[in-house]
Design an enzyme around this catalytic site. Structure first.
Site, PDB file in Angstrom:
ATOM      1  N   TYR A   1       0.806  -1.215   0.000  1.00 38.65           N
ATOM      2  CA  TYR A   1       0.000   0.000   0.000  1.00 38.65           C
ATOM      3  C   TYR A   1       0.845   1.273   0.000  1.00 38.65           C
ATOM      4  O   TYR A   1       0.367   2.344  -0.323  1.00 38.65           O
ATOM      5  CB  TYR A   1      -0.959   0.029   1.201  1.00 38.65           C
ATOM      6  CG  TYR A   1      -1.991  -1.081   1.194  1.00 38.65           C
ATOM      7  CD1 TYR A   1      -2.063  -1.979   0.131  1.00 38.65           C
ATOM      8  CD2 TYR A   1      -2.884  -1.228   2.231  1.00 38.65           C
ATOM      9  CE1 TYR A   1      -2.987  -2.996   0.120  1.00 38.65           C
ATOM     10  CE2 TYR A   1      -3.826  -2.248   2.224  1.00 38.65           C
ATOM     11  CZ  TYR A   1      -3.867  -3.127   1.170  1.00 38.65           C
ATOM     12  OH  TYR A   1      -4.800  -4.138   1.164  1.00 38.65           O
TER      13      TYR A   1
ATOM     14  N   LYS B   1       3.968 -15.341   2.180  1.00 35.25           N
ATOM     15  CA  LYS B   1       3.940 -16.036   0.888  1.00 35.25           C
ATOM     16  C   LYS B   1       5.398 -16.277   0.508  1.00 35.25           C
ATOM     17  O   LYS B   1       5.900 -15.816  -0.524  1.00 35.25           O
ATOM     18  CB  LYS B   1       3.200 -15.143  -0.133  1.00 35.25           C
ATOM     19  CG  LYS B   1       2.931 -15.799  -1.465  1.00 35.25           C
ATOM     20  CD  LYS B   1       1.821 -16.818  -1.436  1.00 35.25           C
ATOM     21  CE  LYS B   1       1.643 -17.452  -2.799  1.00 35.25           C
ATOM     22  NZ  LYS B   1       0.805 -18.662  -2.772  1.00 35.25           N
TER      23      LYS B   1
ATOM     24  N   ASP C   1      -2.340 -18.481   1.430  1.00 34.46           N
ATOM     25  CA  ASP C   1      -3.439 -19.238   0.806  1.00 34.46           C
ATOM     26  C   ASP C   1      -3.940 -20.333   1.762  1.00 34.46           C
ATOM     27  O   ASP C   1      -5.137 -20.562   1.892  1.00 34.46           O
ATOM     28  CB  ASP C   1      -3.036 -19.808  -0.566  1.00 34.46           C
ATOM     29  CG  ASP C   1      -1.552 -20.117  -0.698  1.00 34.46           C
ATOM     30  OD1 ASP C   1      -0.812 -19.887   0.277  1.00 34.46           O
ATOM     31  OD2 ASP C   1      -1.136 -20.611  -1.748  1.00 34.46           O
TER      32      ASP C   1
ATOM     33  N   ASP D   1      -5.231  -7.126   5.740  1.00 35.04           N
ATOM     34  CA  ASP D   1      -6.456  -6.426   5.347  1.00 35.04           C
ATOM     35  C   ASP D   1      -7.518  -7.456   4.939  1.00 35.04           C
ATOM     36  O   ASP D   1      -8.684  -7.395   5.351  1.00 35.04           O
ATOM     37  CB  ASP D   1      -6.116  -5.499   4.167  1.00 35.04           C
ATOM     38  CG  ASP D   1      -7.214  -4.497   3.873  1.00 35.04           C
ATOM     39  OD1 ASP D   1      -8.234  -4.509   4.572  1.00 35.04           O
ATOM     40  OD2 ASP D   1      -7.053  -3.708   2.922  1.00 35.04           O
TER      41      ASP D   1
ATOM     42  N   ASP E   1     -10.932  -9.314   7.535  1.00 33.73           N
ATOM     43  CA  ASP E   1     -12.350  -9.292   7.160  1.00 33.73           C
ATOM     44  C   ASP E   1     -12.903 -10.715   7.076  1.00 33.73           C
ATOM     45  O   ASP E   1     -14.044 -10.975   7.464  1.00 33.73           O
ATOM     46  CB  ASP E   1     -12.552  -8.575   5.824  1.00 33.73           C
ATOM     47  CG  ASP E   1     -12.791  -7.080   6.039  1.00 33.73           C
ATOM     48  OD1 ASP E   1     -12.432  -6.582   7.126  1.00 33.73           O
ATOM     49  OD2 ASP E   1     -13.325  -6.416   5.130  1.00 33.73           O
TER      50      ASP E   1
END
Ligand code: NAD
Length: 352
Positions: A141, A191, A223, A247, A251
């Site tokens: 970001y 990852k 994943d 992020d 959620d």
């Protein structure tokens, strides 16, 4: 103790849920003999209306000078024009930056009486109690270079994922500290099979882990983590991860509880005031109706007492009062009940 708390109710249901949390904080003040000095300011859409910007320099200054900041929510259809120069969320980003908060803590707990509100089968939910720690100021970001360029007649867009070992160390260390007071397990999500930033993340995490021999470290690919969050959610204790993975995973984890209205969050930096807010938005569809669930904001206030003011007993007291209220079945409409914001708040106050 005496503490200065800045209140930023914001837009939509923000003022309703912050008012509920202030009542609870006032009760704690009386019960434990503290003095909380509240100072209220605008943020988001209401600040755009009043001052033309989502966060004024004066408001930021007041927040920086406080012991902690309690925020409701920002945004709503009135300020949704995508071409507008100033948008409500800009106030949130400026506030996080101005307070230099780099860690976002989001607990996810499933209350036994609310298993029916979750989309998962009840047997998957027994014992779900995790804390997701998301890095907030680095990664994709914010990495440079970022932007667009023309290449051979085509538009190319670039985002850069970058992390320094210092940025990784401070957030992973915080996760290990949190695990000490919990079930002593840290799952670091990355990852590392593909990304260099993740390989550095794993290396630094192993170094940090060496200082915490009593804590079990598990490295998990993002994943796999996204699958196990719904297939085996009770296995997680503290989860730590970089900005974008966090992020998305926070959620996903939030859905386990059945309502956005229940979950608190804390954003912490080094030393300065922490920022506390429910994870939900301004819920314009129910704003002004008196039916918003105040629990996420009341639990955020409990977090504020624990992490910024070091009032553990008081924080635990609020959490126990909320748990008792939920168990009694006094629920707002998002959880299938008929109670108003005020009725739920008063029930929690009685339990205190
Ligand atoms: P939302 O979280 O506001 O609402 C989603 C759904 O959950 C709605 O049906 C709402 O009624 C319900 N809900 C949320 N909180 C609730 C509560 N405490 N009690 C009962 N029900 C609750 O998300 P959205 O609808 O996508 O966004 C609405 C506005 O909020 C947008 O302008 C968005 O930009 C903004 N937003 C702000 C924040 C923030 O301030 N941190 C976060 C997310 C969205």
């Amino acid at each position: 103790m005496e503490a200065k708390i800045v209140l930023l109710p914001g837009d939509g249901i923000g003022p309703e849920v912050v008012a509920a949390a202030v009542r609870v904080l006032r009760a704690v003040e009386g019960k434990f003999g503290h003095r909380f000095i509240f100072e209220e300011h605008k943020i988001g859409g209401c600040s755009i209306d009043a001052a033309g910007v989502a966060l004024t320099a004066d408001t930021l200054k007041a927040c920086q000078a406080a012991d902690a900041v309690l925020l409701g929510a920002v945004g709503g259809p009135k300020w949704d024009d995508p071409t507008a120069r100033e948008r409500p969320e800009k106030g949130l980003l400026a506030l996080r930056k101005g307070l230099a908060v780099f860690a976002n803590l989001r607990p996810v707990r499933v209350y036994p009486t609310l298993v029916g509100a979750s989309p998962l089968k009840p047997e998957k939910l027994a014992g779900v109690d995790m804390m997701v720690v998301r890095e907030l100021t680095g990664g994709l970001y914010f990495g440079e270079p970022k932007g667009r360029e023309q290449v051979n007649g085509h538009i190319r867009a670039v985002d850069t994922m970058a992390y320094g070992d210092d940025e990784i160390r401070r957030i992973v260390d915080l996760a290990f500290q949190l695990a000490q007071g919990r079930r002593k397990k840290v799952t670091s999500v990355d990852k590392a099979n593909v990304l260099e930033t993740s390989r550095l993340w794993r290396q630094v995490t192993a170094e940090v882990a060496a200082a915490y021999p009593e804590i079990k470290l598990e490295n998990m690919l993002v994943d796999t983590a996204s699958m196990r969050l719904v297939s085996h959610p009770a296995e997680f204790d503290v989860v730590v991860t970089e900005n974008m993975f966090g992020d998305i995973l926070t959620d996903e984890a939030a859905v386990l509880t059945g309502s956005m209205g229940l979950l608190p969050s804390a954003s912490l930096g080094r030393g300065g005031p922490g920022l506390y807010e429910p994870i939900h938005g301004s819920a314009p569809d129910i704003a002004g109706k008196g039916i918003a669930n105040p629990v996420g904001t009341i639990l955020s206030a409990a977090f504020m007492l624990r992490y910024s003011l070091k009032l553990e007993k008081e924080a635990a007291c609020i959490e126990a009062a909320v748990e008792k209220s939920i168990a009694s079945g006094r629920l707002t409409a998002d959880l299938g009940g008929t109670a108003s914001t005020i009725e739920v708040t008063e029930n929690i106050l009685q339990n205190l």
